[in-house]
Write a protein that holds these residues in place. Structure first.
Motif, mmCIF file in Angstrom:
data_model
loop_
_atom_site.group_PDB
_atom_site.id
_atom_site.type_symbol
_atom_site.label_atom_id
_atom_site.label_comp_id
_atom_site.label_asym_id
_atom_site.label_seq_id
_atom_site.Cartn_x
_atom_site.Cartn_y
_atom_site.Cartn_z
ATOM 1 N N ALA A 138 29.712 40.325 43.142
ATOM 2 C CA ALA A 138 30.724 41.013 42.340
ATOM 3 C C ALA A 138 31.415 42.106 43.158
ATOM 4 O O ALA A 138 30.878 42.586 44.167
ATOM 5 N N ILE A 139 32.612 42.453 42.709
ATOM 6 C CA ILE A 139 33.387 43.559 43.273
ATOM 7 C C ILE A 139 33.704 44.521 42.133
ATOM 8 O O ILE A 139 34.091 44.082 41.038
ATOM 9 N N ILE A 140 33.535 45.824 42.382
ATOM 10 C CA ILE A 140 33.933 46.831 41.391
ATOM 11 C C ILE A 140 35.040 47.691 41.993
ATOM 12 O O ILE A 140 34.777 48.720 42.617
ATOM 13 N N PRO A 141 36.305 47.271 41.828
ATOM 14 C CA PRO A 141 37.399 48.124 42.278
ATOM 15 C C PRO A 141 37.603 49.278 41.296
ATOM 16 O O PRO A 141 37.567 49.073 40.078
ATOM 17 N N VAL A 142 37.790 50.471 41.823
ATOM 18 C CA VAL A 142 38.010 51.657 40.995
ATOM 19 C C VAL A 142 39.481 52.040 41.081
ATOM 20 O O VAL A 142 39.997 52.300 42.169
ATOM 21 N N HIS A 143 40.138 52.077 39.944
ATOM 22 C CA HIS A 143 41.537 52.520 39.907
ATOM 23 C C HIS A 143 41.527 54.046 39.939
ATOM 24 O O HIS A 143 41.697 54.722 38.920
ATOM 25 N N GLN A 147 45.613 55.377 39.688
ATOM 26 C CA GLN A 147 46.431 54.544 40.580
ATOM 27 C C GLN A 147 45.801 53.159 40.681
ATOM 28 O O GLN A 147 44.631 53.035 41.038
ATOM 29 N N SER A 148 46.550 52.123 40.358
ATOM 30 C CA SER A 148 45.992 50.775 40.382
ATOM 31 C C SER A 148 45.631 50.341 41.795
ATOM 32 O O SER A 148 46.325 50.653 42.755
ATOM 33 N N CYS A 149 44.510 49.630 41.906
ATOM 34 C CA CYS A 149 44.144 48.981 43.161
ATOM 35 C C CYS A 149 45.099 47.813 43.437
ATOM 36 O O CYS A 149 45.884 47.418 42.572
ATOM 37 N N ASN A 150 45.006 47.263 44.625
ATOM 38 C CA ASN A 150 45.786 46.087 44.984
ATOM 39 C C ASN A 150 45.114 44.870 44.342
ATOM 40 O O ASN A 150 44.337 44.150 44.967
ATOM 41 N N MET A 151 45.431 44.662 43.067
ATOM 42 C CA MET A 151 44.718 43.638 42.315
ATOM 43 C C MET A 151 45.099 42.223 42.712
ATOM 44 O O MET A 151 44.290 41.303 42.571
ATOM 45 N N GLU A 167 36.662 45.790 36.749
ATOM 46 C CA GLU A 167 37.569 46.906 36.988
ATOM 47 C C GLU A 167 36.962 48.196 36.425
ATOM 48 O O GLU A 167 36.709 48.290 35.223
ATOM 49 N N ASP A 168 36.746 49.171 37.299
ATOM 50 C CA ASP A 168 36.372 50.504 36.840
ATOM 51 C C ASP A 168 37.681 51.224 36.538
ATOM 52 O O ASP A 168 38.349 51.753 37.429
#
Length: 405
Positions: A138-143, A147-151, A167-168
């Protein structure tokens, strides 16, 4: 004549009191009505909680939303429901609140730190792909800061390697990436309603998803392992009572009515403040125009270059700026892998391999942000007027002139 800094006894530049939380009598009356009803908890009456969950899902553009006691639990339930097993690896950024990583340890999984991008302070997709192993699940990208991550890049990687994306979005209530609400793009989105958050009931959290199976599992986990159609004392999964109260639900429903206007105001003020601060030598706002169509500015962050301020350390600059009346903070003192939790491996987590050594982790961009660059301005200030943004820039210029003279 040289201006005297407020920290040295001079007049403050900013005198506005930025109130938070914002509320009125409709909030008070909504909670009072629940109190008078005597039905305070979910077992008594779930209608008000379900109503808010539906409203939040509609706002996010997801099929489901599920409330729970806080954002940390939201992340933990999401990760467990995504099917991780002990020893699995989960990719996380080092520049975030501890809960993004501690929930990985609680699930007996291994946090793998990937550095952040220097222009956004969000996790770097290039680093994500390099960090993937056969154990990655899994990946947990934190916005971060709203600011949005490069989704696009993150979702492409997840599809390529069959990884879950959680998504955090605990900083990102109402924020958007290419017109899509954050929390609606990955497999699961997680939000916090803690007292400082852009949408708050003091404490609380919520999970969003379009996946019915994930929703059913998370619902079971937050409700003591019960399942749809089962009996009250019938428990199928290792869950706990993570439900919120009716009082929190009605407060959140009322607060949600303000979120759209507040998010747009934060977005507009942040954009304007960027235009002011980018003109100050040594001050660099974080990048915009990278896919975010609505920025929630849970934190307004700019990068500070001490060489343009007579080598004044960031911590001293932050104190001076706060004294001028700008509600600000120097940010995280170190990346998460430098915390005693990781250096001393105080995990009580049996599945972390003995060879995992967080003292050897180095994420240069995150370290520079912590030690040298990042200065935070708090979200409630972004609900101010345009003139307040002018004053923030004026305060920074005042400090620069004082230390260079």
């Amino acid at each position: 004549m040289k201006e005297i800094l407020a920290i040295n006894g001079g007049e403050k530049t900013v005198n506005e009191n930025f109130v938070w939380p914002v509320y009125d009598e409709t909030d008070v009356n909504a909670v009072a009505e629940v109190v008078r009803s005597g039905k305070w908890g979910n077992p008594d009456c779930e209608d008000l909680v379900a109503k808010f969950e539906k409203e939040f899902a509609e706002m996010c553009g997801t099929k489901y939303a599920l409330t729970c006691v806080n954002g940390s639990v939201a992340l933990r339930l999401a990760l467990i429901a995504c099917g991780v097993k002990p020893g699995d690896e989960v990719i996380v950024p080092p520049y975030t609140f501890i809960a993004t990583t501690s929930i990985v340890l609680e699930a007996n999984c291994v946090p793998v730190f990937v550095d952040i991008e220097p222009d956004t302070y969000n996790i770097n997709p290039v680093g994500i792909e390099k960090a993937i192993t056969e154990k990655t699940k899994a990946i947990i990208p934190v916005h971060f800061a709203g600011q949005s991550c490069n989704m696009d890049a993150i979702m492409a990687i997840s599809k390529k390697y069959n990884l879950k994306v959680i998504e955090d979005a605990c900083h990102a209530h109402g924020a958007e990436y290419k017109g899509m609400k954050l929390g609606s793009i990955g497999d699961v989105g997680c939000f916090s309603f803690q007292s400082s958050k852009n949408l708050t009931s003091g404490e609380g959290g919520i999970i969003t998803t379009n996946d019915e199976k994930l929703y059913d599992m998370m619902n079971s986990l937050r409700n003591v392992g019960r399942v749809k159609g089962g009996q009250w004392y019938e428990h199928h999964n290792l869950g706990c009572n993570y439900r919120i109260t009716q009082m929190q639900a009605v407060l959140l429903s009322n607060q949600l009515k303000r979120l759209g206007e507040q998010t747009q105001r934060r977005h507009n003020n942040g954009t304007y403040l960027n235009s002011l601060l980018e003109k100050i030598d040594g001050i660099t706002p974080l990048a915009r125009g990278l896919g975010e169509t609505l920025h929630s500015y849970h934190i307004y962050i700019f990068k500070y270059d001490k060489s343009k301020f007579n080598n004044l350390p960031k911590v001293e600059f932050s104190k001076m700026l706060a004294a001028e009346g700008v509600p600000c903070f120097m940010g995280y003192p170190q990346p998460l892998y430098k915390q005693p939790l990781f250096l001393e491996k105080n995990f009580m987590c049996y599945a972390i391999p003995s060879e995992v050594d967080y003292s050897k982790v180095c994420c240069p961009v995150a370290e520079k942000a912590c030690y040298e660059e990042a200065v935070w301005i708090f979200q409630n200030t972004m609900l101010g007027e345009k003139e307040d943004m002018d004053k923030f820039a004026e305060a920074i210029t005042k400090i620069q002139k004082a230390v260079l003279s």
